[in-house]
Write a protein that holds these residues in place. Structure first.
Motif, mmCIF file in Angstrom:
data_model
loop_
_atom_site.group_PDB
_atom_site.id
_atom_site.type_symbol
_atom_site.label_atom_id
_atom_site.label_comp_id
_atom_site.label_asym_id
_atom_site.label_seq_id
_atom_site.Cartn_x
_atom_site.Cartn_y
_atom_site.Cartn_z
ATOM 1 N N TRP A 447 -64.031 24.200 -22.136
ATOM 2 C CA TRP A 447 -62.830 23.435 -21.838
ATOM 3 C C TRP A 447 -62.828 22.120 -22.628
ATOM 4 O O TRP A 447 -61.800 21.741 -23.215
ATOM 5 N N ALA A 448 -63.959 21.424 -22.631
ATOM 6 C CA ALA A 448 -64.049 20.167 -23.364
ATOM 7 C C ALA A 448 -63.793 20.388 -24.845
ATOM 8 O O ALA A 448 -63.062 19.611 -25.494
ATOM 9 N N PHE A 449 -64.374 21.463 -25.399
ATOM 10 C CA PHE A 449 -64.194 21.717 -26.833
ATOM 11 C C PHE A 449 -62.732 21.942 -27.177
ATOM 12 O O PHE A 449 -62.189 21.324 -28.103
ATOM 13 N N TRP A 450 -62.071 22.856 -26.457
ATOM 14 C CA TRP A 450 -60.700 23.208 -26.846
ATOM 15 C C TRP A 450 -59.739 22.050 -26.605
ATOM 16 O O TRP A 450 -58.781 21.862 -27.380
ATOM 17 N N PHE A 502 -62.916 14.527 -23.248
ATOM 18 C CA PHE A 502 -64.088 13.661 -23.104
ATOM 19 C C PHE A 502 -64.438 13.466 -21.633
ATOM 20 O O PHE A 502 -65.617 13.406 -21.268
ATOM 21 N N LEU A 503 -63.429 13.333 -20.778
ATOM 22 C CA LEU A 503 -63.681 13.135 -19.354
ATOM 23 C C LEU A 503 -64.397 14.343 -18.757
ATOM 24 O O LEU A 503 -65.343 14.194 -17.968
ATOM 25 N N ILE A 504 -63.957 15.554 -19.132
ATOM 26 C CA ILE A 504 -64.635 16.764 -18.637
ATOM 27 C C ILE A 504 -66.086 16.784 -19.094
ATOM 28 O O ILE A 504 -66.998 17.094 -18.308
ATOM 29 N N PHE A 505 -66.316 16.456 -20.365
ATOM 30 C CA PHE A 505 -67.693 16.408 -20.860
ATOM 31 C C PHE A 505 -68.517 15.384 -20.085
ATOM 32 O O PHE A 505 -69.665 15.655 -19.693
#
Length: 848
Positions: A447-450, A502-505
């Motif tokens: 999710w963070a990547f996409w 970034f927040l998810i990461f």
């Protein structure tokens, strides 16, 4: 004289390696290592100098500054989302975009390379620690203090507002302390960066495991070596420029004031001599991460090892010939434009080779897509797009059209995001099991990547068109009838999508309860870092291995078992001291047992006082700054006195496998000598930048030196040279006399040497007393060179007196003279500096 040649058997035989070690011996050895390397708890945890702790602190701090810079970028994008927005006023907007660029380049990109290298390099090399752990600690605390000072200026509305490149005359004439905060705060950080580079270069050259010849190093170590060398030659010109800049700000010396003989273009030259290599300083470490992930994903050695090494070296070399392509619109001669345009095109070749090597490795391997490889694939796609626009703006006529437009913003971010940010995220997902012993979430990672990948393209792809439509950089608002509205709105929406990624990461990184590591080598990699135990002991490797392959975990089947059993070198610490092994530069033959320093408060205090010496002048608090500088010197002297080149309790140590090594070394065998050599190369580069400034003015200004100008007194300059030469000769003589056992004559030399150096300082100061540096660039440049020489002569005096004290108090004797060798090496460089400086200020003006 003590014979310090290695004694015994090397290399070890298979029979020696196969000999079993009783379980009770293994347990006793492991206990001794645990006791010596144990990390302290409570407030004493801040004393840590272990690379694993410093590397974690460093990395987290870098990401903290990156998040702050990202918040500033979001606020800038809100202001630009619609025409005629009043979310930010012009000054606040200028502060925010200046600090965004400053933080990303100086507080995230370069420091993160050093942070990850400090954390990972010893593991890649099978070493217990870096050769100078306290230097790593000092560098971290300096970075933290300097970063807080620079970024904190935003909270008080005094942040620099002239752009992260600080072009004069805008920056030199800017009111308030903003420009001084940028100059002095970042100069402090740059010094820490150079210190870290010295540590890393020496670590790669001298702390490899036995058998790991230079052509067998992991590719990560090669990239660290190349980038460390680039930092050594790229940062000093900026430090020299900062010196001139601050002298103009503080004392009104007109280096960049065209009305008094100065030239603002000198700053651009010095800045971009640093600034363009910095792009590759940022890019190459990220390629290094890819160079470790790609073979693991392919489950085969890298294709074309020698090609990728030569390409990395070639990229580093060519990067220093590109700086003028940032200055195509400044009116330089066409021949210069042609040369630098060609060089800018040529750097594509070694860069392309590195990418093709990765593709070839994946093609011939057995690829299994993993989360780290997903980030690498995205990085290659984005960086390739950025490289294509880089080829476009390397052509001068095209650059004239898009210079200072949002096309350049798009190119810069495609290059840096693809070449640095995404590979770093790949490295985090790949190495997180190594240094945290837990897994990050596969689902959250995707999710963070996409979100980041998609948001990035949504943000910066339209900026190419925005720039081609004529929108200039660094404008805080714009009218609504120029066709930029919808493009800017799309870019702003994309920026917030990146922020969600970034927040998810960040949530995934910080969340508790992550799945524990269940296998010490979860990716089935072939390099040494994955020999680390599941518990992650503070001592790193259980025993320092003998290496016969580039991928030892694949090619040496019993390696991990034998390392864990203590079958290799330095399996315990019976003397209660932290130790690692020093090997020869080319073929990694064992040469010494290096006693590395333990935890201490002194590095923190040294950083605090050094930071105060840099920071207080920003507020014109010069006397407290001088006091802080004095305390910094005392702290560093105490640090050196208690940590370096100590007399060992025994001259030779059994390191295992029938080999005994010396515990003390001096001259070229010692890591301290290499550190001094490398440091002085960087120092000489900064001095050469000052001399470059002198001849730049001579070629660019018809009034340099002006008619009837006063010059430095030639006779006093000549006498200065003679006094420095004698002081240098006395230092060399002290070393040779001491080595031959003539201790008292050596001490007399160490008394007379500082006296003569002091006389030289007095004479050189007298030679320029008649000059008025605030009236014209010529006397200002002469006085700046004199300041450099005087400061280094003072440092040389301090070093001579340090050696004298060492001799008087029994620290230095004929058999333990490493300090004297190092000081003599400093004086070799210093005397060359003085010869060049006195020729330039004493002879050149009369010839010109």
């Amino acid at each position: 004289m003590i014979d310090r040649r290695p004694q015994g058997i090397y290399p070890p035989t298979e029979e020696m390696l196969a000999e079993p070690v009783p379980a009770e011996v293994q347990e006793r050895q492991a206990d001794s290592l645990t006791k010596v390397w144990k990390t302290k708890t409570g407030i004493r945890y801040l004393m840590s100098v272990n690379n694993s702790e410093i590397g974690k602190w460093y990395s987290l701090t870098c990401f903290g500054f990156m998040l702050l810079a990202g918040i500033l970028a979001l606020l800038v994008r809100v202001q630009l989302a619609y025409p005629d927005m009043q979310f930010l006023d012009a000054d606040r907007f200028n502060q925010f975009f200046t600090m965004h660029g400053t933080a990303m380049m100086f507080l995230f990109a370069v420091p993160l390379f050093e942070a990850m290298a400090i954390l990972l390099l010893p593991a890649f090399l099978g070493a217990r620690d870096m050769p100078f752990p306290r230097l790593s600690s000092f560098g971290y605390w300096s970075f933290l203090i300097g970063g807080i000072f620079v970024m904190g200026s935003v909270l008080f509305d005094v942040a620099p507002n002239s752009g992260w490149f600080m072009y004069p005359p805008l920056a030199t004439e800017a009111p308030g302390p903003g420009s001084d905060i940028w100059l002095l705060g970042l100069s402090f950080i740059e010094v820490a960066s150079i210190a870290a580079a010295v540590e890393l270069i020496v670590g790669v050259l001298k702390c490899r495991p036995p058998g790991m010849r230079i052509n067998m190093m992991p590719l990560y170590a090669w990239y660290v070596l190349v980038v460390g060398g680039m930092i050594l030659f790229a940062f000093p010109p900026l430090i020299a420029g900062d010196l001139l800049f601050e002298l103009e700000r503080a004392l009104d010396w007109p280096f960049f004031d065209a009305t008094r003989g100065g030239d603002p273009l000198l700053w651009q030259h010095l800045f971009w001599i640093f600034g363009h290599p910095e792009v590759y300083i940022v890019f190459l470490p990220s390629i290094a991460i890819a160079a470790m992930i790609v073979p693991t994903v392919a489950q085969r050695p890298i294709v074309g090892y020698s090609w990728i090494v030569l390409s990395a070296v070639g990229t580093g070399f060519l990067s220093f010939g590109l700086w003028v392509h940032h200055m195509f619109t400044t009116g330089l001669p066409n021949i210069s434009l042609g040369f630098f345009s060609a060089a800018s095109e040529a750097v594509v070749i070694p860069t392309g080779i590195q990418i093709f090597v990765f593709v070839a490795t994946l093609m011939v391997g057995r690829v299994k897509i993993s989360l780290p490889m997903l980030w690498i694939a995205g990085a290659l796609a984005i960086f390739t797009a950025g490289g294509l626009t880089g080829v476009m703006i390397a052509i001068a006529p095209f650059d004239w059209q898009v210079h200072d437009t949002y096309f350049i913003v798009a190119h810069l971010h495609y290059t840096l995001f693809g070449g640095m940010v995404l590979p770093v995220f790949a490295g985090i997902y790949y190495f997180h099991p190594f240094f945290m012993k837990t897994y990050l979430s596969e689902k959250a990672g995707k999710w963070a990547f996409w979100l980041i990948f998609g948001g990035f393209n949504l943000t910066f792809l339209p900026m190419h068109l925005t720039g081609l439509k004529g929108m200039p950089r660094r404008v805080y608002t714009y009218p609504g009838d120029l066709g930029w509205n919808w493009l800017n709105l799309i870019s702003t929406v994309g920026a917030f999508i990146i922020a969600v990624g970034f927040l998810i990461f960040l949530i995934d990184l910080l969340r508790p309860g992550k799945r524990k590591l269940d296998h010490r080598n979860p990716w089935r990699a072939g390099t040494l870092e994955w020999t680390d135990t599941l518990t992650g002991e503070d001592w790193g490797v259980r025993s320092i291995p003998y290496i016969t392959s580039r991928y030892p975990l694949w090619d040496q089947p019993k390696l991990v078992e034998r390392m864990d059993a203590g079958r290799y070198y330095l399996p315990d610490a019976p003397e209660g001291l932290r130790e690692t092994m020093v090997t020869s530069v080319i073929d990694a033959r064992p040469v010494q047992v290096q006693r590395v320093t333990g935890d201490a408060w002194v590095t923190l205090w040294a950083a605090v006082f050094t930071g105060a010496a840099f920071i207080l002048p920003t507020f014109h608090m010069y006397k407290p700054a001088i006091v802080a500088g004095a305390f910094a010197i005392v702290s560093i002297l105490y640090w050196l006195w208690t940590s370096t080149a100590r007399k060992p309790e025994k001259e030779m140590k059994d390191v295992g496998l029938g080999l005994s090594l010396p515990t003390y070394a001096s001259g070229a065998s010692a890591v301290g000598w290499w550190a001094m050599w490398i440091t002085m190369l960087g120092d000489s580069t900064a001095f050469a930048s000052l001399i470059f400034g002198f001849f730049f003015y001579w070629t660019a200004r018809p009034d340099f030196p002006p008619m009837g100008a006063d010059h430095a007194d030639g006779w006093l300059v000549a006498l200065t040279t003679g006094a420095i030469l004698l002081s240098w000769a006395l230092t060399v003589g002290a070393r040779e006399l001491n080595r031959r056992g003539h201790v008292n004559p050596a001490r007399l030399c160490l008394v007379a040497g500082p006296v003569l150096a002091g006389v030289a300082i007095w004479l050189l100061t007298l030679s320029v007393l008649g000059l008025s540096p605030s009236t014209h660039t010529y006397p200002a440049t002469v006085c700046a060179i004199v300041i450099w020489v005087v400061a280094h002569a003072g440092l040389g005096i301090l070093m001579q007196l340090y050696c004298l004290a060492g001799s008087l108090f029994g620290k230095l004797d004929p058999d333990h003279d490493a300090d004297l060798w190092n000081v003599t090496l400093f004086w070799h460089f210093h005397v060359l500096t003085v010869l060049v400086a006195t020729a330039v200020i004493g002879l050149a003006p009369r010839i010109l």
